[in-house]
Design a protein around this motif. Structure first.
Motif, PDB file in Angstrom:
ATOM      1  N   SER A 113      -9.019  -9.463   2.749  1.00 15.40           N
ATOM      2  CA  SER A 113      -8.509  -9.457   1.386  1.00 15.40           C
ATOM      3  C   SER A 113      -7.760 -10.753   1.092  1.00 15.40           C
ATOM      4  O   SER A 113      -7.047 -11.281   1.949  1.00 15.40           O
ATOM      5  N   SER A 114      -7.916 -11.269  -0.120  1.00 13.61           N
ATOM      6  CA  SER A 114      -7.141 -12.432  -0.547  1.00 13.61           C
ATOM      7  C   SER A 114      -5.695 -12.043  -0.851  1.00 13.61           C
ATOM      8  O   SER A 114      -4.816 -12.898  -0.888  1.00 13.61           O
ATOM      9  N   LYS A 115      -5.468 -10.753  -1.034  1.00 17.24           N
ATOM     10  CA  LYS A 115      -4.144 -10.276  -1.419  1.00 17.24           C
ATOM     11  C   LYS A 115      -3.345  -9.779  -0.213  1.00 17.24           C
ATOM     12  O   LYS A 115      -2.128  -9.976  -0.147  1.00 17.24           O
ATOM     13  N   SER A 117      -3.641  -9.810   3.962  1.00 18.67           N
ATOM     14  CA  SER A 117      -4.392 -10.293   5.120  1.00 18.67           C
ATOM     15  C   SER A 117      -4.597  -9.218   6.181  1.00 18.67           C
ATOM     16  O   SER A 117      -5.379  -9.401   7.117  1.00 18.67           O
ATOM     17  N   ASN A 118      -3.905  -8.090   6.055  1.00 20.39           N
ATOM     18  CA  ASN A 118      -4.096  -6.991   7.001  1.00 20.39           C
ATOM     19  C   ASN A 118      -5.339  -6.163   6.677  1.00 20.39           C
ATOM     20  O   ASN A 118      -5.762  -5.348   7.508  1.00 20.39           O
ATOM     21  N   LEU A 119      -5.901  -6.348   5.490  1.00 17.95           N
ATOM     22  CA  LEU A 119      -7.128  -5.635   5.115  1.00 17.95           C
ATOM     23  C   LEU A 119      -8.322  -6.476   5.558  1.00 17.95           C
ATOM     24  O   LEU A 119      -8.639  -7.502   4.960  1.00 17.95           O
ATOM     25  N   ILE A 120      -8.964  -6.030   6.634  1.00 19.66           N
ATOM     26  CA  ILE A 120     -10.035  -6.788   7.281  1.00 19.66           C
ATOM     27  C   ILE A 120     -11.294  -5.926   7.323  1.00 19.66           C
ATOM     28  O   ILE A 120     -11.223  -4.722   7.598  1.00 19.66           O
ATOM     29  N   TYR A 121     -12.443  -6.541   7.061  1.00 22.27           N
ATOM     30  CA  TYR A 121     -13.698  -5.800   6.930  1.00 22.27           C
ATOM     31  C   TYR A 121     -14.793  -6.465   7.758  1.00 22.27           C
ATOM     32  O   TYR A 121     -15.014  -7.673   7.646  1.00 22.27           O
ATOM     33  N   LYS A 122     -15.478  -5.662   8.590  1.00 19.68           N
ATOM     34  CA  LYS A 122     -16.643  -6.169   9.323  1.00 19.68           C
ATOM     35  C   LYS A 122     -17.761  -6.415   8.331  1.00 19.68           C
ATOM     36  O   LYS A 122     -18.067  -5.563   7.492  1.00 19.68           O
ATOM     37  N   LEU A 123     -18.381  -7.594   8.420  1.00 17.92           N
ATOM     38  CA  LEU A 123     -19.466  -7.935   7.499  1.00 17.92           C
ATOM     39  C   LEU A 123     -20.797  -7.542   8.116  1.00 17.92           C
ATOM     40  O   LEU A 123     -21.004  -7.683   9.313  1.00 17.92           O
ATOM     41  N   ASN A 124     -21.708  -7.064   7.275  1.00 17.79           N
ATOM     42  CA  ASN A 124     -23.044  -6.731   7.780  1.00 17.79           C
ATOM     43  C   ASN A 124     -24.109  -7.689   7.259  1.00 17.79           C
ATOM     44  O   ASN A 124     -25.300  -7.453   7.421  1.00 17.79           O
ATOM     45  N   GLU A 135     -10.382  -3.402  -1.318  1.00 15.33           N
ATOM     46  CA  GLU A 135      -9.991  -2.149  -1.974  1.00 15.33           C
ATOM     47  C   GLU A 135      -8.847  -2.334  -2.969  1.00 15.33           C
ATOM     48  O   GLU A 135      -8.603  -1.457  -3.810  1.00 15.33           O
ATOM     49  N   LEU A 136      -8.160  -3.481  -2.893  1.00 15.65           N
ATOM     50  CA  LEU A 136      -7.096  -3.772  -3.851  1.00 15.65           C
ATOM     51  C   LEU A 136      -7.620  -4.514  -5.077  1.00 15.65           C
ATOM     52  O   LEU A 136      -6.858  -4.831  -5.985  1.00 15.65           O
TER      53      LEU A 136
END
Length: 230
Positions: A113-115, A117-124, A135-136
């Protein structure tokens, strides 16, 4: 109980898989000025350029394969409790099979997330699209620590180094801080191996062994010596 072998890896180990080192002699990374693609200011100024740059790097990483240096570190897990601390943003250690890896500068196969940094997502896929949101509701950016940003895993890495029974540096110029300072947390009595084709300038540490070689050749040269110390 196995001895703890702590390995700090840098761009030199990934170079043998065909990935360009971060710091070229000309100060460019894949033809780009680092300040134009690897800072929060660059993201604020031209997020499309930054996103494109890391999408290209991600595609290169996904095409690359782990090399013998990565695999030798996996093999050492039979003899040691191996902890890898890497400055690299690729996932080659994971794909080689290493089990304990601390990424200091993030992992390019994830977005964040740009907002927050704790929101991290595995890319497929190999790209993050502009308009792809967390999600924000903020734009996803590469999960990479840029110049000027804090290194969230550095304290954890320092603790790992404090507990080392054997320490090895592979393929790094020891020029990027705070990662370069991790060797200072290693107990003085511990053997410290530095493997690189051009040994970086270091202080006169106790029990320092310099191995002027590529990552693969260097680890191979000291493999039996390491096992004897296990």
């Amino acid at each position: 109980m196995k001895k703890r072998l702590v390995v700090l890896t840098g761009a030199g180990i990934s170079a043998e898989s065909g990935l360009k080192t971060f710091r070229g002699a000309d100060g460019l990374w894949e033809g780009y000025n680092i300040m134009d693609v690897a800072t929060p200011e660059a993201w604020s100024k031209d997020p499309v350029l930054v996103q494109q740059f890391y999408n290209e790097r991600r595609a290169q990483v996904l095409k690359a394969e782990p090399n013998d240096a990565h695999r030798q570190l996996v093999a050492l897990e039979e003899y040691f409790d191996v902890h890898i601390i890497t400055q690299n943003i690729d996932d080659l250690h994971e794909r080689a099979g290493s089990t304990k890896i601390t990424h200091l500068h993030g992992v390019i196969t994830y977005g964040q997330s740009s907002k927050d940094s704790n929101l991290i997502y595995k890319l497929n896929t190999n790209e993050i699209k502009m308009g792809q949101l967390c999600e924000l509701g903020s734009q996803l950016r590469p999960h990479v620590v840029w110049f000027g940003e804090p290194v969230p895993m550095i304290e954890n890495a320092a603790t790992i180094c404090e507990q080392a029974d054997v320490f090895m540096v592979v393929g790094t110029s020891l020029a990027v801080y705070p990662a370069a300072g991790l060797i200072d947390f290693v107990p003085s009595e511990v053997s410290k191996y530095i493997i690189d084709p051009i040994i970086p300038p270091v202080r006169n540490y106790k029990n320092l062994i310099k191995v002027e070689a590529s990552a693969t050749d260097g680890i191979e040269k000291i493999f039996k010596e390491l096992i004897a110390d296990a």
